[in-house]
Write a protein that holds these residues in place. Structure first.
Motif, mmCIF file in Angstrom:
data_model
loop_
_atom_site.group_PDB
_atom_site.id
_atom_site.type_symbol
_atom_site.label_atom_id
_atom_site.label_comp_id
_atom_site.label_asym_id
_atom_site.label_seq_id
_atom_site.Cartn_x
_atom_site.Cartn_y
_atom_site.Cartn_z
ATOM 1 N N LEU A 34 0.823 -1.205 0.000
ATOM 2 C CA LEU A 34 0.000 0.000 0.000
ATOM 3 C C LEU A 34 0.858 1.257 0.000
ATOM 4 O O LEU A 34 0.517 2.259 -0.656
ATOM 5 N N LEU A 35 1.968 1.215 0.705
ATOM 6 C CA LEU A 35 2.869 2.362 0.766
ATOM 7 C C LEU A 35 3.476 2.658 -0.598
ATOM 8 O O LEU A 35 3.516 3.820 -1.042
ATOM 9 N N ILE A 36 3.930 1.601 -1.287
ATOM 10 C CA ILE A 36 4.519 1.797 -2.611
ATOM 11 C C ILE A 36 3.481 2.313 -3.599
ATOM 12 O O ILE A 36 3.744 3.232 -4.398
ATOM 13 N N PHE A 37 2.287 1.723 -3.577
ATOM 14 C CA PHE A 37 1.230 2.178 -4.484
ATOM 15 C C PHE A 37 0.829 3.621 -4.191
ATOM 16 O O PHE A 37 0.559 4.397 -5.111
ATOM 17 N N ALA A 38 0.768 3.980 -2.920
ATOM 18 C CA ALA A 38 0.383 5.347 -2.568
ATOM 19 C C ALA A 38 1.404 6.358 -3.084
ATOM 20 O O ALA A 38 1.045 7.375 -3.700
ATOM 21 N N ILE A 39 2.674 6.088 -2.857
ATOM 22 C CA ILE A 39 3.711 7.002 -3.335
ATOM 23 C C ILE A 39 3.735 7.034 -4.864
ATOM 24 O O ILE A 39 3.866 8.093 -5.484
ATOM 25 N N GLY A 40 3.558 5.844 -5.469
ATOM 26 C CA GLY A 40 3.615 5.771 -6.926
ATOM 27 C C GLY A 40 2.494 6.546 -7.602
ATOM 28 O O GLY A 40 2.736 7.359 -8.501
ATOM 29 N N TRP A 41 1.256 6.314 -7.165
ATOM 30 C CA TRP A 41 0.107 6.926 -7.837
ATOM 31 C C TRP A 41 -0.110 8.367 -7.428
ATOM 32 O O TRP A 41 -0.591 9.179 -8.237
ATOM 33 N N LEU A 42 0.225 8.734 -6.176
ATOM 34 C CA LEU A 42 -0.043 10.083 -5.699
ATOM 35 C C LEU A 42 1.100 11.061 -5.952
ATOM 36 O O LEU A 42 0.872 12.267 -6.031
ATOM 37 N N VAL A 44 4.581 9.938 -7.813
ATOM 38 C CA VAL A 44 5.389 9.648 -8.997
ATOM 39 C C VAL A 44 4.596 9.857 -10.288
ATOM 40 O O VAL A 44 5.100 10.444 -11.251
ATOM 41 N N LEU A 45 3.338 9.390 -10.327
ATOM 42 C CA LEU A 45 2.545 9.521 -11.549
ATOM 43 C C LEU A 45 2.327 10.974 -11.964
ATOM 44 O O LEU A 45 2.550 11.312 -13.133
ATOM 45 N N PRO A 46 1.896 11.876 -11.060
ATOM 46 C CA PRO A 46 1.760 13.281 -11.480
ATOM 47 C C PRO A 46 3.061 13.891 -11.985
ATOM 48 O O PRO A 46 3.068 14.645 -12.962
ATOM 49 N N LEU A 47 4.182 13.564 -11.320
ATOM 50 C CA LEU A 47 5.467 14.078 -11.781
ATOM 51 C C LEU A 47 5.836 13.515 -13.150
ATOM 52 O O LEU A 47 6.370 14.220 -14.005
ATOM 53 N N SER A 48 5.542 12.235 -13.372
ATOM 54 C CA SER A 48 5.860 11.601 -14.652
ATOM 55 C C SER A 48 5.011 12.163 -15.789
ATOM 56 O O SER A 48 5.477 12.283 -16.920
ATOM 57 N N LEU A 49 3.756 12.503 -15.501
ATOM 58 C CA LEU A 49 2.876 13.037 -16.533
ATOM 59 C C LEU A 49 3.284 14.439 -16.952
ATOM 60 O O LEU A 49 3.116 14.822 -18.113
ATOM 61 N N THR A 50 3.821 15.207 -16.029
ATOM 62 C CA THR A 50 4.188 16.587 -16.343
ATOM 63 C C THR A 50 5.605 16.709 -16.873
ATOM 64 O O THR A 50 5.946 17.728 -17.484
ATOM 65 N N LEU A 51 6.439 15.691 -16.650
ATOM 66 C CA LEU A 51 7.827 15.770 -17.093
ATOM 67 C C LEU A 51 7.920 15.575 -18.591
ATOM 68 O O LEU A 51 7.360 14.643 -19.152
ATOM 69 N N THR A 52 8.628 16.474 -19.282
ATOM 70 C CA THR A 52 8.888 16.367 -20.708
ATOM 71 C C THR A 52 10.386 16.333 -20.933
ATOM 72 O O THR A 52 11.188 16.480 -20.011
ATOM 73 N N SER A 53 10.754 16.176 -22.197
ATOM 74 C CA SER A 53 12.180 16.109 -22.534
ATOM 75 C C SER A 53 12.892 17.427 -22.273
ATOM 76 O O SER A 53 14.117 17.475 -22.197
ATOM 77 N N SER A 154 1.006 5.567 -17.332
ATOM 78 C CA SER A 154 0.347 4.772 -16.288
ATOM 79 C C SER A 154 0.729 3.301 -16.395
ATOM 80 O O SER A 154 0.985 2.643 -15.374
ATOM 81 N N ILE A 155 0.771 2.780 -17.613
ATOM 82 C CA ILE A 155 1.125 1.368 -17.796
ATOM 83 C C ILE A 155 2.574 1.113 -17.398
ATOM 84 O O ILE A 155 2.885 0.121 -16.711
ATOM 85 N N LEU A 156 3.480 1.995 -17.805
ATOM 86 C CA LEU A 156 4.887 1.848 -17.430
ATOM 87 C C LEU A 156 5.047 1.869 -15.912
ATOM 88 O O LEU A 156 5.762 1.037 -15.341
ATOM 89 N N LEU A 157 4.374 2.814 -15.276
ATOM 90 C CA LEU A 157 4.480 2.920 -13.823
ATOM 91 C C LEU A 157 3.884 1.696 -13.136
ATOM 92 O O LEU A 157 4.470 1.155 -12.188
ATOM 93 N N PHE A 158 2.744 1.215 -13.619
ATOM 94 C CA PHE A 158 2.099 0.056 -13.002
ATOM 95 C C PHE A 158 2.959 -1.200 -13.143
ATOM 96 O O PHE A 158 3.129 -1.962 -12.181
#
Length: 214
Positions: A34-42, A44-53, A154-158
């Motif tokens: 639960l801890l890993i999923f919480a950090i990942g979705w809350l 890491v995912l927002p940071l990954s979606l906004t990060l560009t090259s 999302s798929i890569l992160l999951f």
């Protein structure tokens, strides 16, 4: 993806250590998941979606952080403990307020590094699956629509998060990554490139015919 999986393993270990210090008791496997999923979705995912090259802030922060840890904790730790050093070198050091701070800073650095790893992986997938050829070549930008961007991230992160939960030993993950990518980069890819370049030559046709025959 293998490196990202290793980072999830490290992230989980650090988060579990900090949580144990807060609650004063052993963290169960379900709580770790639960801890890993919480950090990942809350986080890491927002940071990954906004990060560009073009975003270099996270990458620069992560590189500076890991460089400091490598020089101070890594080098000095190996000098102090030699063969007795553990896979997680922080485990060799006594528990203290300073070490808890080191765990927090390292956890932040790991979390901020995962989007920097996902970004080039997402770009490669975009070039491979979604980008159209122009004059027979790719622009290698990995451009994709918003839906494709969100779905791929999302798929890569999951996938990497799930692998990091199932394989809890970072040494195993890095060992698999090293052996597979090492063989591919050193032996398989050069041979494929050479075969591709010689495809239209006389020697290339002879080699191709020989492989078919034998």
């Amino acid at each position: 993806m293998g490196v990202c999986t290793a980072f999830h393993v490290v992230m989980g270990d650090l988060a579990v250590h900090l949580l144990q210090g807060l609650i004063g008791e052993e963290v169960t496997q379900n709580q770790r998941v639960l801890l890993i999923f919480a950090i990942g979705w809350l986080v890491v995912l927002p940071l990954s979606l906004t990060l560009t090259s073009d975003s270099i802030l996270l990458s620069t922060t992560a590189v500076v952080g890991f460089t400091c840890f490598m020089v101070v904790v890594g080098s000095c730790g190996y000098v102090c403990f030699m063969d007795a050093v553990k896979g997680n070198i922080l485990s060799n050091l006594p528990s203290s307020a300073m070490m808890e701070g080191v765990h927090v800073v390292l956890l932040i650095s790991v979390v901020m590094s995962i989007p920097s790893i996902i970004q080039p992986c997402r770009q490669a997938i975009g070039t491979l699956l979604f980008e159209q050829q122009v004059n027979g070549t790719f622009s290698v930008k990995g451009d994709m629509s918003l839906c494709q961007h969100i779905a791929t991230t999302s798929i890569l992160l999951f996938l990497t998060m799930t692998a990091g939960i199932l394989v809890q030993d970072v040494e195993t993950v890095l060992g698999v990554v090293g052996t597979t990518t090492g063989a591919i980069i050193c032996y398989i890819f050069p041979s494929l490139m050479q075969s591709k370049l010689r495809k239209g030559t006389v020697s290339g046709k002879v080699d191709h015919a020989a492989r078919i025959y034998f």
